[in-house]
Design a protein around this motif. Structure first.
Motif, short mmCIF file in Angstrom:
data_model
loop_
_atom_site.label_atom_id
_atom_site.label_comp_id
_atom_site.label_asym_id
_atom_site.label_seq_id
_atom_site.Cartn_x
_atom_site.Cartn_y
_atom_site.Cartn_z
N UNK A 117 0.81 -1.21 0.00
CA UNK A 117 0.00 0.00 0.00
C UNK A 117 0.85 1.27 0.00
N UNK A 118 1.91 1.28 0.77
CA UNK A 118 2.75 2.48 0.80
C UNK A 118 3.39 2.75 -0.56
N UNK A 119 3.98 1.74 -1.24
CA UNK A 119 4.49 2.00 -2.60
C UNK A 119 3.38 2.40 -3.57
N UNK A 120 2.18 1.82 -3.42
CA UNK A 120 1.06 2.19 -4.28
C UNK A 120 0.73 3.67 -4.15
N UNK A 121 0.73 4.15 -2.92
CA UNK A 121 0.40 5.55 -2.68
C UNK A 121 1.52 6.48 -3.14
N UNK A 122 2.78 6.12 -2.85
CA UNK A 122 3.87 7.04 -3.17
C UNK A 122 4.30 6.96 -4.63
N UNK A 123 4.27 5.75 -5.22
CA UNK A 123 4.84 5.57 -6.55
C UNK A 123 3.82 5.39 -7.66
N UNK A 124 2.52 5.29 -7.32
CA UNK A 124 1.48 5.23 -8.35
C UNK A 124 0.53 6.41 -8.27
N UNK A 125 0.13 6.76 -7.06
CA UNK A 125 -0.77 7.90 -6.91
C UNK A 125 -0.03 9.21 -6.69
N UNK A 126 1.29 9.13 -6.48
CA UNK A 126 2.09 10.34 -6.34
C UNK A 126 1.86 11.09 -5.05
N UNK A 127 1.49 10.39 -4.01
CA UNK A 127 1.20 11.02 -2.72
C UNK A 127 2.49 11.09 -1.91
N UNK A 128 2.73 12.22 -1.27
CA UNK A 128 3.94 12.42 -0.48
C UNK A 128 4.05 11.35 0.61
N UNK A 129 5.29 10.96 0.92
CA UNK A 129 5.53 9.84 1.84
C UNK A 129 4.87 10.06 3.20
N UNK A 130 4.95 11.26 3.73
CA UNK A 130 4.41 11.51 5.07
C UNK A 130 2.88 11.41 5.06
N UNK A 131 2.25 11.88 3.97
CA UNK A 131 0.79 11.78 3.84
C UNK A 131 0.39 10.32 3.62
N UNK A 132 1.17 9.62 2.81
CA UNK A 132 0.88 8.21 2.56
C UNK A 132 0.96 7.40 3.85
N UNK A 133 1.95 7.72 4.69
CA UNK A 133 2.06 7.03 5.97
C UNK A 133 0.84 7.25 6.83
#
Length: 445
Positions: free
Chosen positions: A36-52
């Protein structure tokens, strides 16, 4: 007080039937933490802190919900037993909502797509609470034998390990084979089907489980939680397990980043995962035998030390040959097998001792608090790892691939979040484990 089975051993069919529920828990517990974390950061382009934060929020909801689910299951009256109906109801809901997590349509807005993930994950976490809590409560009522609970957990952990390896190894392969966001969608559907298989197998396999009528403890949920909080051995065991769940969550969240950014190989993610979980398939019965000779607590300490040693050795990932990293993660897997068998076998001991002392059954509340703690640890793991990434300056993307050049500080953060941080958390947990005092003499008294 509930009637409990006093025979020395349960039928093998019951052990396997109960253990098959770990197919559902293994898939749900592994794939979001891994993917889920790679999906959010590397597919949806969401910043790491927000993805966390997105990964953490639904699990935080479970922390509140799990004790409530336990209390409800304690008070459930059904011809099929107080726990089994929840396996089917909540389990199938879990399967459907899991597929939706990775099925966000392209909305042209990162906020909208992030909101989709949050809502779907919240629904998934809610269903999981009402599946997992009754499921974990069952062993305390299935047998009163100290050793039989270890044997029962051996089957459960073996099936759990196989599922974790299957789901963790194949999820990245499915994603990469299809590619892009479509890869995540297909992966989500496949994992949802695996969850459904585990749910139905557990429900059918426990239809003849020898569990008597549950008489819930008196008072409100708050009263029950207050009583459980005073159970010294349970409290120390829970703290140990939560800290180790946090360590495991950090490592799971870091697998994809370690493989793609540090080892520069997407295929390494599958190898790392097999190294992590594979030993459990072979060593779960060995750890069970160790517990029979030295006791559950001593076995838990030994397996924790091995896990911590393997995690610490992984700090060499940037400078050592790749086989050293794989060997270190395999050592983690050796310890991880024991760190699943022993606490899972010690939990029903604590609940059963409480029931015998007080005459009231609080197995559902105990397991509700337990799974809330486990959920909190596993949820905080990716969140803490994401925080480490943010501190290291990790750069997100929308390409679906980890092809953005990362600064050295980000690579160092990935390695430290995967190695020394989990090792330190595991060692810290042993302070609380040292204060746990239940043994076979007191449990079988």
């Amino acid at each position: 007080m509930p009637r409990q089975v006093t025979t020395a051993q349960l039928p093998r069919s019951v052990r396997i039937g109960y253990g098959s529920g770990s197919v559902a828990t293994g898939a749900f517990g592994t794939v979001p933490g891994l993917m889920l974390l790679p999906y959010l950061t590397d597919s949806l382009g969401i910043a790491a802190i927000v993805a966390g934060f997105i990964v953490f929020l639904p699990k935080a909801w479970d922390v509140v919900l799990n004790p409530i689910a336990g209390r409800i299951s304690d008070r459930t009256i059904d011809p099929r037993g107080p726990r089994r109906p929840w396996l089917l109801r909540a389990g199938l809901t879990l399967s459907v909502s899991f597929a939706l997590i990775f099925a966000a349509p392209e909305m042209g807005s990162r906020v909208a797509e992030a909101a989709w993930v949050v809502v779907a994950f919240l629904a998934c976490a809610t269903a999981y609470a009402f599946f997992q809590v009754p499921y974990v409560a069952m062993p305390a009522e299935m047998t009163s034998s100290y050793d039989e609970r270890t044997r029962l957990m051996t089957w459960r952990v073996a099936i759990l390990a196989f599922t974790i390896m299957l789901a963790g190894a194949t999820a990245p392969v499915i994603r990469d084979a299809v590619g892009g966001r479509a890869g995540y969608r297909v992966m989500g559907v496949v994992m949802a089907l695996i969850i459904a298989v585990g749910v139905v197998s557990a429900y059918v396999g426990t239809r003849r489980v020898p569990v008597g009528t549950v008489e819930a403890g008196p008072g409100s949920l708050r009263d029950q939680l207050r009583i459980v909080a005073t159970a010294r051995d349970f409290r120390h065991l829970l703290t140990t397990f939560v800290l180790q769940a946090l360590a495991t969550g950090c490592m799971l969240a870091g697998v994809a980043y370690l493989a793609e950014d540090v080892l520069d190989s997407t295929g390494a993610a599958t190898v790392l995962f097999v190294c992590f979980v594979g030993p459990a398939l072979l060593l779960t019965p060995v750890w069970s035998a160790v517990g029979g000779h030295v006791g559950k607590k001593a076995g838990y300490v030994a397996s924790s030390l091995i896990l911590a040693a393997g995690a610490a050795l992984s700090v060499l990932a940037q400078v050592a040959p790749v086989w050293v990293v794989f060997a270190a993660v395999a050592l983690v897997g050796v310890g991880y097998a024991g760190c699943q068998v022993f606490p899972m076998a010690m939990l029903p001991d604590a609940a059963a001792v409480d029931a015998r002392r007080t005459g009231s059954n609080r197995a559902g509340v105990y397991t509700g608090v337990w799974t809330a703690g486990e959920t909190l640890g596993l949820a905080l793991g990716p969140g803490v790892f994401a925080l480490v990434l943010a501190i290291g300056g990790y750069r997100s993307s929308t390409s679906g691939e980890a092809d953005v050049a990362q600064p050295d500080s980000a690579l160092t953060a990935i390695v430290l979040g995967f190695s020394l941080l989990p090792a330190a958390l595991t060692l810290l947990s042993l302070w609380w484990l040292s204060r746990y005092s239940l043994d076979a003499t007191e449990v079988d008294a």
